[in-house]
Write an enzyme that holds these catalytic residues in place. Structure first.
Site, PDB file in Angstrom:
ATOM      1  N   HIS A  51      -6.682  17.560   5.982  1.00  0.00           N
ATOM      2  CA  HIS A  51      -5.687  17.421   5.042  1.00  0.00           C
ATOM      3  C   HIS A  51      -4.482  18.344   5.546  1.00  0.00           C
ATOM      4  O   HIS A  51      -4.499  18.765   6.801  1.00  0.00           O
ATOM      5  CB  HIS A  51      -6.206  18.261   3.677  1.00  0.00           C
ATOM      6  CG  HIS A  51      -7.010  17.595   2.864  1.00  0.00           C
ATOM      7  ND1 HIS A  51      -7.589  18.051   1.496  1.00  0.00           N
ATOM      8  CD2 HIS A  51      -7.566  16.442   3.027  1.00  0.00           C
ATOM      9  CE1 HIS A  51      -8.074  17.179   0.948  1.00  0.00           C
ATOM     10  NE2 HIS A  51      -8.639  16.306   2.022  1.00  0.00           N
ATOM     11  N   GLU A  53      -2.645  20.938   5.105  1.00  0.00           N
ATOM     12  CA  GLU A  53      -2.818  22.391   5.182  1.00  0.00           C
ATOM     13  C   GLU A  53      -3.815  22.910   6.610  1.00  0.00           C
ATOM     14  O   GLU A  53      -2.919  23.349   7.525  1.00  0.00           O
ATOM     15  CB  GLU A  53      -3.753  23.109   4.226  1.00  0.00           C
ATOM     16  CG  GLU A  53      -2.954  22.985   2.796  1.00  0.00           C
ATOM     17  CD  GLU A  53      -3.334  21.807   1.980  1.00  0.00           C
ATOM     18  OE1 GLU A  53      -3.187  21.959   0.746  1.00  0.00           O
ATOM     19  OE2 GLU A  53      -3.611  20.625   2.611  1.00  0.00           O
ATOM     20  N   ALA A 155      10.116 -12.753  -5.992  1.00  0.00           N
ATOM     21  CA  ALA A 155      11.260 -13.300  -5.230  1.00  0.00           C
ATOM     22  C   ALA A 155      11.683 -14.424  -6.253  1.00  0.00           C
ATOM     23  O   ALA A 155      11.007 -15.276  -6.381  1.00  0.00           O
ATOM     24  CB  ALA A 155      10.794 -13.651  -3.971  1.00  0.00           C
ATOM     25  N   SER A 169       8.587 -23.580  -2.960  1.00  0.00           N
ATOM     26  CA  SER A 169       9.149 -22.213  -3.365  1.00  0.00           C
ATOM     27  C   SER A 169       9.632 -21.897  -1.820  1.00  0.00           C
ATOM     28  O   SER A 169       9.991 -20.376  -1.966  1.00  0.00           O
ATOM     29  CB  SER A 169       8.199 -21.419  -3.872  1.00  0.00           C
ATOM     30  OG  SER A 169       6.859 -21.488  -3.077  1.00  0.00           O
ATOM     31  N   GLU A 297       1.436 -10.024  -6.185  1.00  0.00           N
ATOM     32  CA  GLU A 297       2.181 -11.101  -5.524  1.00  0.00           C
ATOM     33  C   GLU A 297       1.966 -12.580  -5.862  1.00  0.00           C
ATOM     34  O   GLU A 297       2.063 -13.596  -5.562  1.00  0.00           O
ATOM     35  CB  GLU A 297       2.152 -11.146  -3.821  1.00  0.00           C
ATOM     36  CG  GLU A 297       2.501  -9.932  -3.314  1.00  0.00           C
ATOM     37  CD  GLU A 297       2.701 -10.032  -1.859  1.00  0.00           C
ATOM     38  OE1 GLU A 297       2.841 -11.232  -1.285  1.00  0.00           O
ATOM     39  OE2 GLU A 297       2.691  -9.055  -1.040  1.00  0.00           O
ATOM     40  N   GLY A 299       1.795 -16.075  -9.030  1.00  0.00           N
ATOM     41  CA  GLY A 299       2.736 -16.489  -9.684  1.00  0.00           C
ATOM     42  C   GLY A 299       3.116 -16.422 -11.073  1.00  0.00           C
ATOM     43  O   GLY A 299       2.973 -15.290 -11.359  1.00  0.00           O
ATOM     44  N   SER A 305       0.235 -12.184 -17.139  1.00  0.00           N
ATOM     45  CA  SER A 305      -0.948 -11.711 -17.515  1.00  0.00           C
ATOM     46  C   SER A 305      -0.960  -9.980 -17.532  1.00  0.00           C
ATOM     47  O   SER A 305      -1.381  -9.325 -18.370  1.00  0.00           O
ATOM     48  CB  SER A 305      -2.293 -12.069 -16.788  1.00  0.00           C
ATOM     49  OG  SER A 305      -2.319 -11.813 -15.362  1.00  0.00           O
TER      50      SER A 305
END
Length: 367
Positions: A51, A53, A155, A169, A297, A299, A305
């Site tokens: 960690h 610290e 995109a 696409s 990523e 469609g 959904s």
């Protein structure tokens, strides 16, 4: 006060160096200061590693006795993958601990400070809390909601299309925007798409990173998740090309022989729902697999959904200065939708970036 803020800002800068590697743990940075000098710095570098610290103590150039520790999150006080940080701070006789905020994890929250105070270590908390919370949004979502943090990556054209009416696409955005999109993948524990994306685009869902970041991949915990109700995932799809874990979310409609083939290929199968993949069941499964964040990523149907289910924590919207048009061309969000603008999913703009002619808009939910 000014010095305190400077040291805490440095701790936050160190913390983000662990992005993509420490999940489901939080991003944490730490700075040791003695006689107004920094004598040690550290951060949580990867899941299962020291960690922040402990890293700072190990990097200390002199005895940390009597020093002040500036840390972006409350030190842990329980055994997990590593021993409690509070014990190390007490053992090294740290004089004071200044933390940006308390850890929301019930196993830690407030208990770390209490243990330090009982040992005679002065504690202070609350400065730069907003900044600390921001870099750990995924961690806080996982603790509070008991599910992974969900981000949509889209995109699209100016008119909201993610493909032409022909289905073509590639490519809507330019090379620089796409390269940044690939870098985003490194920040998330899992990449999720729908089966339609696999069948139409055949993506590998891999990283395209170079330089020093390439050496970090050995520490990366990474899943590819496919929403595939009927188990149609081709056994020669590009996503099999790299040795990452693949999770296929199916329904009871999926043929048993197809499930057997996918399992033999190395996929992990989760049956979530009878007709359509139940996202909440899937996310509960991923949560139990210690997945802290998911980059969607997919469609338009997959994106829709998640929006319909109210399971979106951030949106990366890449927009190209083109108009594709066409009633048959897919838009970026499908799904059920909302009955009125007032009831729609409202977002606020967090930041923007420019990649040549393309723009990236980063949004978070308004509520």
């Amino acid at each position: 006060m000014p010095e305190t803020k400077i040291y805490l800002k440095r701790a936050l800068q160190l913390a983000v160096k662990g992005t993509g590697l420490v999940s489901p743990n939080p991003l944490v940075g730490a700075v040791l200061v003695k006689n107004n000098r920094i004598i040690g710095e550290g951060y949580h570098r990867y899941f299962g590693g020291d960690h922040a610290e402990i890293d700072a103590l190990k990097n200390s150039t002199e005895s940390p006795k009597g020093s002040t520790l500036y840390v972006s999150l409350e030190p842990c006080c329980h055994f997990g993958k590593t021993p409690p940080c509070t014990e190390a701070l007490i053992k090294n006789r740290i004089k004071k601990v200044v933390a940006a905020m308390a850890d929301p994890n019930p196993a830690v929250s407030g208990k770390g400070f209490e243990q330090l105070r009982k040992a005679g270590i002065e504690t202070r908390v609350g400065l730069l809390e907003k900044e600390s919370r921001e870099i750990n949004r995924a961690y806080f979502t996982r603790i509070k909601e008991r599910r992974p943090f969900i981000a949509l990556k889209i995109a699209q054209s100016l008119d909201g299309k993610i493909a032409a009416y022909t289905g073509q696409s590639k490519w809507i955005t330019g090379e620089k925007a796409r390269a940044f999109g690939h870098k985003l993948r490194f920040e998330y524990d899992a990449i999720l798409v729908g089966i339609s994306t696999i069948l139409s685009d055949n993506p590998s869902l891999s990283y395209r990173i170079t330089g020093t970041a390439q050496t970090l991949l050995a520490r990366k915990r990474y899943l590819k998740v496919i929403l595939d109700s009927e188990a149609r995932l081709p056994l020669r799809a590009k996503i099999w090309e790299e040795a990452n874990r693949i999770v296929v979310a199916v329904t009871k409609k999926a043929p048993a022989d197809r499930l057997l083939c996918l399992e033999k290929k190395g996929a992990q199968i989760i049956v979530a729902g009878s007709q359509k993949v139940d996202l909440e069941k899937l996310l509960a499964f991923l949560y139990n697999q210690e997945v802290g964040s998911v980059l969607v990523e997919g469609g338009s149907a997959t994106n829709g959904s998640f929006v319909d289910a109210g399971l979106v924590d951030q949106v990366y919207l890449f927009q190209a200065p083109v108009i594709i048009g066409g009633e048959g061309a897919k838009t970026s969000i499908a799904g059920k939708g909302f009955p009125s603008p007032d009831s729609a999913f409202h977002l606020r703009l967090k930041s923007t970036k420019r990649f040549d002619a393309d723009r990236l808009f980063i949004y978070t939910p308004e509520k």
